[in-house]
Design an enzyme around this catalytic site. Structure first.
Site, PDB file in Angstrom:
ATOM      1  N   GLU A  71       0.853  -1.189   0.000  1.00  0.00           N
ATOM      2  CA  GLU A  71       0.000   0.000   0.000  1.00  0.00           C
ATOM      3  C   GLU A  71       0.903   1.258   0.000  1.00  0.00           C
ATOM      4  OE1 GLU A  71      -2.081   0.089   3.729  1.00  0.00           O
ATOM      5  OE2 GLU A  71      -3.519   1.627   3.098  1.00  0.00           O
ATOM      6  N   LYS A 112      -9.772   1.972  -1.781  1.00  0.00           N
ATOM      7  CA  LYS A 112      -9.972   1.341  -0.458  1.00  0.00           C
ATOM      8  C   LYS A 112     -11.310   1.748   0.155  1.00  0.00           C
ATOM      9  CE  LYS A 112      -7.260   0.733   3.834  1.00  0.00           C
ATOM     10  NZ  LYS A 112      -5.992   1.128   4.489  1.00  0.00           N
ATOM     11  N   CYS A 154      -5.155  -3.351   2.399  1.00  0.00           N
ATOM     12  CA  CYS A 154      -4.862  -3.441   3.822  1.00  0.00           C
ATOM     13  C   CYS A 154      -6.084  -3.731   4.703  1.00  0.00           C
ATOM     14  CB  CYS A 154      -4.103  -2.193   4.280  1.00  0.00           C
ATOM     15  SG  CYS A 154      -3.100  -2.554   5.748  1.00  0.00           S
ATOM     16  N   VAL A 206      -0.140  -2.436  10.635  1.00  0.00           N
ATOM     17  CA  VAL A 206       0.433  -2.101  11.939  1.00  0.00           C
ATOM     18  C   VAL A 206      -0.130  -3.011  13.029  1.00  0.00           C
ATOM     19  CG1 VAL A 206       0.996   0.309  11.409  1.00  0.00           C
ATOM     20  CG2 VAL A 206      -1.285  -0.252  12.241  1.00  0.00           C
TER      21      VAL A 206
HETATM   22  C1  ACM Z   1      -4.013  -0.131   7.094  1.00  0.00           C
HETATM   23  O1  ACM Z   1      -5.125  -0.271   6.609  1.00  0.00           O
HETATM   24  N1  ACM Z   1      -3.038   0.429   6.417  1.00  0.00           N
HETATM   25  C2  ACM Z   1      -3.708  -0.611   8.446  1.00  0.00           C
END
Ligand code: ACM
Length: 262
Positions: A39, A110, A143, A170
């Site tokens: 990402e 996203k 992510c 994370v």
């Molecule tokens: C994330 O969605 N970058 C933790």
């Protein structure tokens, strides 16, 4: 058979050209059909404000980064799925692009923004869909989409063979959870995570590495270390993602009872 892989590395925040050079040199001798990048691999992750994000985000069609990546795809005849800070008019999305020899072949924005991303990105506004890559069906998610099983399920129902999953993780649960996504949907998943840390005025972000490729059924084909830079490529049998029977009588997609679910 399809050669799929990823590049795990530590992008440097705000150093677009340096990060692009790192990617171009890592991929210059690679024999693959598809490489997934993390990402936001060119800008870095932790923007302090929308203004800062706007200074880095680009329209894909106008982006020198995209131009160089497409050139690489042409030279090698492969495809790249990459995270991308996408500007679209007044909007800014945390996107994933499918790039190939013919240019930009797919875009996903996203849907599920994580934590502070909500303060500077716009939430995705495109339906979950798949893209054809020489007869292989590519689904993209970014992510934090991992924690919403509906994303992987919808992509599987649309026919995805491979879930391409650029990430800047994370939290520590994703890699294990993606094995379940591969079990319940009988698809491949390539989670390309980043390594390293970013120090910002709002705090330090430590990324978890351990990128992985998982097979239908949830078997880990390969998982990288937490810290290392690595290009990994493996040949996979796409037909394994097309047989949805888990027993002789149970097709994991056809047996669904959507009339009973929320
Ligand atoms: C994330 O969605 N970058 C933790």
């Amino acid at each position: 058979m399809v050669k799929v892989g990823y590049f795990q590395f530590a992008p440097v925040f705000g150093k677009k050209e340096e990060n692009l050079d790192t990617v171009l040199s890592a991929l210059k001798d690679i024999d693959a059909d598809l490489i997934v990048l993390p990402e936001l691999p060119f800008t870095g992750y932790g923007f302090s404000s929308r203004e800062e994000l706007l200074a880095f985000a680009e329209e894909p069609e106008e982006s020198g980064t995209v131009f160089e990546l497409v050139k690489l795809c042409r030279a090698h005849g492969f495809h790249i799925v990459t995270g991308f800070a996408e500007k679209a008019g007044e909007k800014c999305y945390n996107s994933s692009l499918l790039l190939g020899p013919s240019g930009i072949e797919g875009c996903y924005r996203k849907l599920h923004l994580f934590d502070r991303e909500k303060t500077y990105f716009d939430p995705g506004d495109l339906p979950l869909d798949v893209f054809d890559m020489n007869g292989v069906s590519i689904g993209m998610m970014v992510c934090f989409d991992w924690i919403f099983p509906e994303v992987a399920r919808t992509l599987a129902l649309r026919g995805a063979d491979i879930l391409c999953h650029p990430a800047n993780l994370v939290l520590s649960y994703c890699q294990q959870t993606m094995l379940s996504r591969c079990t319940e949907n009988l698809v491949y998943a390539v989670t390309a995570n980043r390594t390293g840390s970013e120090n910002h005025s709002f705090g330090t972000l430590d990324f978890t590495g351990t990128s992985q490729i998982a097979a239908p059924g949830g078997r880990i084909i390969h998982r990288s270390g937490k810290e290392i830079e690595e290009v990994y490529v493996i040949e996979v049998d796409i037909l394994q993602a097309r047989n949805k029977f888990i027993t002789e009588r149970n097709d994991v997609l056809a047996d669904r009872r959507p009339g009973f679910y929320l």
